[in-house]
Design a protein around this motif. Structure first.
Motif, PDB file in Angstrom:
ATOM      1  N   THR A  77     -31.393  30.931  39.974  1.00 47.24           N
ATOM      2  CA  THR A  77     -29.943  31.021  39.798  1.00 47.24           C
ATOM      3  C   THR A  77     -29.259  29.957  40.648  1.00 47.24           C
ATOM      4  OG1 THR A  77     -27.986  32.443  40.002  1.00 47.24           O
ATOM      5  CG2 THR A  77     -29.722  32.772  41.624  1.00 47.24           C
ATOM      6  N   SER A  78     -28.204  29.387  40.114  1.00 49.93           N
ATOM      7  CA  SER A  78     -27.419  28.385  40.843  1.00 49.93           C
ATOM      8  C   SER A  78     -25.945  28.792  40.885  1.00 49.93           C
ATOM      9  CB  SER A  78     -27.560  27.011  40.159  1.00 49.93           C
ATOM     10  OG  SER A  78     -27.178  27.089  38.786  1.00 49.93           O
ATOM     11  N   HIS A  79     -25.673  30.075  40.644  1.00 44.01           N
ATOM     12  CA  HIS A  79     -24.300  30.555  40.562  1.00 44.01           C
ATOM     13  C   HIS A  79     -23.973  31.469  41.750  1.00 44.01           C
ATOM     14  CE1 HIS A  79     -24.022  29.163  36.353  1.00 44.01           C
ATOM     15  NE2 HIS A  79     -25.274  29.573  36.270  1.00 44.01           N
ATOM     16  N   GLY A  80     -22.896  31.161  42.447  1.00 44.92           N
ATOM     17  CA  GLY A  80     -22.380  32.056  43.479  1.00 44.92           C
ATOM     18  C   GLY A  80     -23.272  32.233  44.682  1.00 44.92           C
ATOM     19  N   LEU A  81     -24.174  31.290  44.928  1.00 42.53           N
ATOM     20  CA  LEU A  81     -25.053  31.408  46.080  1.00 42.53           C
ATOM     21  C   LEU A  81     -24.337  30.966  47.358  1.00 42.53           C
ATOM     22  CD1 LEU A  81     -28.489  30.032  44.822  1.00 42.53           C
ATOM     23  CD2 LEU A  81     -27.959  32.372  45.467  1.00 42.53           C
ATOM     24  N   LYS A  82     -24.523  31.719  48.428  1.00 49.61           N
ATOM     25  CA  LYS A  82     -24.042  31.316  49.739  1.00 49.61           C
ATOM     26  C   LYS A  82     -25.260  31.050  50.608  1.00 49.61           C
ATOM     27  CE  LYS A  82     -21.175  32.515  53.688  1.00 49.61           C
ATOM     28  NZ  LYS A  82     -20.324  33.534  54.343  1.00 49.61           N
ATOM     29  N   PRO A  83     -25.535  29.792  50.941  1.00 52.47           N
ATOM     30  CA  PRO A  83     -26.729  29.487  51.734  1.00 52.47           C
ATOM     31  C   PRO A  83     -26.704  30.212  53.080  1.00 52.47           C
ATOM     32  CG  PRO A  83     -25.793  27.490  50.794  1.00 52.47           C
ATOM     33  CD  PRO A  83     -24.795  28.581  50.556  1.00 52.47           C
ATOM     34  N   PRO A  84     -27.860  30.700  53.550  1.00 54.46           N
ATOM     35  CA  PRO A  84     -27.888  31.418  54.820  1.00 54.46           C
ATOM     36  C   PRO A  84     -27.710  30.534  56.044  1.00 54.46           C
ATOM     37  CG  PRO A  84     -30.086  31.279  53.869  1.00 54.46           C
ATOM     38  CD  PRO A  84     -29.145  30.764  52.837  1.00 54.46           C
ATOM     39  N   PHE A  85     -27.844  29.207  55.878  1.00 62.27           N
ATOM     40  CA  PHE A  85     -27.677  28.295  57.018  1.00 62.27           C
ATOM     41  C   PHE A  85     -26.807  27.104  56.628  1.00 62.27           C
ATOM     42  CE2 PHE A  85     -31.655  30.442  58.042  1.00 62.27           C
ATOM     43  CZ  PHE A  85     -31.460  30.751  59.379  1.00 62.27           C
ATOM     44  N   ARG A  86     -26.116  26.596  57.633  1.00 63.90           N
ATOM     45  CA  ARG A  86     -25.336  25.358  57.504  1.00 63.90           C
ATOM     46  C   ARG A  86     -25.733  24.444  58.655  1.00 63.90           C
ATOM     47  NH1 ARG A  86     -19.905  24.473  59.188  1.00 63.90           N
ATOM     48  NH2 ARG A  86     -19.805  26.698  59.746  1.00 63.90           N
ATOM     49  N   LEU A  87     -25.799  23.147  58.404  1.00 61.48           N
ATOM     50  CA  LEU A  87     -26.304  22.220  59.418  1.00 61.48           C
ATOM     51  C   LEU A  87     -25.530  20.912  59.380  1.00 61.48           C
ATOM     52  CD1 LEU A  87     -29.930  21.561  60.436  1.00 61.48           C
ATOM     53  CD2 LEU A  87     -28.663  19.636  59.482  1.00 61.48           C
ATOM     54  N   LEU A 133     -26.437  23.930  64.117  1.00 60.07           N
ATOM     55  CA  LEU A 133     -26.935  24.853  63.103  1.00 60.07           C
ATOM     56  C   LEU A 133     -26.149  26.148  63.173  1.00 60.07           C
ATOM     57  CD1 LEU A 133     -29.205  25.416  60.963  1.00 60.07           C
ATOM     58  CD2 LEU A 133     -30.526  26.400  62.845  1.00 60.07           C
ATOM     59  N   TRP A 134     -25.699  26.629  62.012  1.00 61.12           N
ATOM     60  CA  TRP A 134     -24.973  27.893  61.909  1.00 61.12           C
ATOM     61  C   TRP A 134     -25.770  28.843  61.030  1.00 61.12           C
ATOM     62  CZ3 TRP A 134     -22.756  23.120  61.597  1.00 61.12           C
ATOM     63  CH2 TRP A 134     -21.697  22.832  62.476  1.00 61.12           C
ATOM     64  N   CYS A 135     -25.935  30.085  61.480  1.00 61.51           N
ATOM     65  CA  CYS A 135     -26.561  31.127  60.662  1.00 61.51           C
ATOM     66  C   CYS A 135     -25.433  31.889  59.972  1.00 61.51           C
ATOM     67  CB  CYS A 135     -27.401  32.059  61.535  1.00 61.51           C
ATOM     68  SG  CYS A 135     -28.351  33.258  60.580  1.00 61.51           S
ATOM     69  N   GLU A 136     -25.355  31.774  58.642  1.00 63.63           N
ATOM     70  CA  GLU A 136     -24.204  32.234  57.879  1.00 63.63           C
ATOM     71  C   GLU A 136     -24.347  33.645  57.313  1.00 63.63           C
ATOM     72  OE1 GLU A 136     -21.403  29.106  56.792  1.00 63.63           O
ATOM     73  OE2 GLU A 136     -21.873  30.011  58.731  1.00 63.63           O
ATOM     74  N   VAL A 137     -25.407  34.361  57.700  1.00 63.12           N
ATOM     75  CA  VAL A 137     -25.569  35.731  57.194  1.00 63.12           C
ATOM     76  C   VAL A 137     -24.759  36.690  58.067  1.00 63.12           C
ATOM     77  CG1 VAL A 137     -27.849  35.190  56.297  1.00 63.12           C
ATOM     78  CG2 VAL A 137     -27.640  36.182  58.586  1.00 63.12           C
ATOM     79  N   GLY A 138     -24.658  37.942  57.646  1.00 62.28           N
ATOM     80  CA  GLY A 138     -23.872  38.928  58.372  1.00 62.28           C
ATOM     81  C   GLY A 138     -24.426  39.211  59.764  1.00 62.28           C
ATOM     82  N   PRO A 139     -23.584  39.721  60.651  1.00 61.37           N
ATOM     83  CA  PRO A 139     -24.010  39.979  62.035  1.00 61.37           C
ATOM     84  C   PRO A 139     -25.050  41.089  62.165  1.00 61.37           C
ATOM     85  CG  PRO A 139     -21.804  40.852  61.637  1.00 61.37           C
ATOM     86  CD  PRO A 139     -22.166  40.044  60.438  1.00 61.37           C
ATOM     87  N   ASP A 140     -25.263  41.849  61.102  1.00 60.72           N
ATOM     88  CA  ASP A 140     -26.271  42.909  61.132  1.00 60.72           C
ATOM     89  C   ASP A 140     -27.649  42.406  60.724  1.00 60.72           C
ATOM     90  OD1 ASP A 140     -25.316  42.416  58.551  1.00 60.72           O
ATOM     91  OD2 ASP A 140     -25.903  44.408  57.847  1.00 60.72           O
ATOM     92  N   LYS A 141     -27.778  41.090  60.481  1.00 65.44           N
ATOM     93  CA  LYS A 141     -29.055  40.510  60.066  1.00 65.44           C
ATOM     94  C   LYS A 141     -29.433  39.359  60.998  1.00 65.44           C
ATOM     95  CE  LYS A 141     -28.456  41.846  55.238  1.00 65.44           C
ATOM     96  NZ  LYS A 141     -27.289  42.700  55.536  1.00 65.44           N
TER      97      LYS A 141
END
Length: 214
Positions: free
Chosen positions: A52-62, A82-90
């Motif tokens: 899938t290439s729709h609506g994906l939010k990558p878990p990391f930004r660099l 480096l930024w970890c873009e997942v929720g604070p509970d993960k």
């Protein structure tokens, strides 16, 4: 192959570019209510592979910057954020950032904050010219910065910036489905009283090819 809409973990519609199913999958009801019926084979197997290439939010930004060292024309300053873009509970475990450098980089000296030294480490291979930045764990919402001084065989030039990378990440994030595809329910029909399956569902996101073309 198959492509179309399916339900996501947030209740919205998730669009799949294509999907391939294992030969044991019975798909008579799939187009109606997204139900898959099967008699599983022995051992572990992949029921469905999809893209899938729709609506994906990558878990990391660099981001990467390379600048000349004002103290020496044969040194350069590399900064990686480096930024970890997942929720604070993960959290991501086994995270490794691979940063290829050109062959004229002789040595690398890295600077990591004292607070981060317990959970982060670095090493540079003079044979492969790859700098590795490792994390024991990186929590969702966390940001990390690596600063490194590169020693060069020749004077610094602007071309160095384009010769660093592409950067590859390896990681595992439990309890996360990056695509948002969700399993609504799992029903096991036992035809043999001696068959006692253990029913559980676990979401894991792991990287096989996660590359930043910087």
């Amino acid at each position: 192959g198959w492509g179309g809409g399916s339900s996501g973990a947030d209740g919205g519609v998730l669009y799949l570019d294509d999907a391939q199913f294992h030969e044991v999958a019975e798909l008579d009801s799939f187009d109606v209510d997204r139900t898959i019926t099967l008699v599983p084979p022995e051992g572990e197997f992949a029921l469905m592979n999809y893209r899938t290439s729709h609506g994906l939010k990558p878990p990391f930004r660099l981001s990467i910057s390379v600048e000349p060292d004002q103290g020496s024309d044969t040194k350069a300053l590399l900064t990686v954020r480096l930024w970890c873009e997942v929720g604070p509970d993960k959290a991501a475990s086994g995270l490794e950032v691979e940063i290829p450098t050109p062959r004229y980089v002789q040595r690398v000296h890295c600077d990591i904050d004292a607070k981060a030294a317990a959970t982060q480490s670095t090493d540079f291979s003079e044979k492969s010219h790859v700098l590795r930045w490792r994390f024991k764990r990186m929590n969702g919402g966390q940001e990390a910065t690596l600063r490194a001084r590169l020693t060069l065989e020749r004077p610094y030039g602007p071309a160095l910036r384009t010769e660093v990378g592409p950067v590859n990440l390896r990681f595992t994030i439990p309890m996360l489905a990056a695509s948002r595809l969700a399993l609504k329910y799992l029903q096991i029909l036992k035809r043999d009283k001696s068959y006692n399956p253990y029913r559980w569902v676990r979401y894991v996101t792991s990287s096989s090819s996660y590359t930043f073309r910087t």
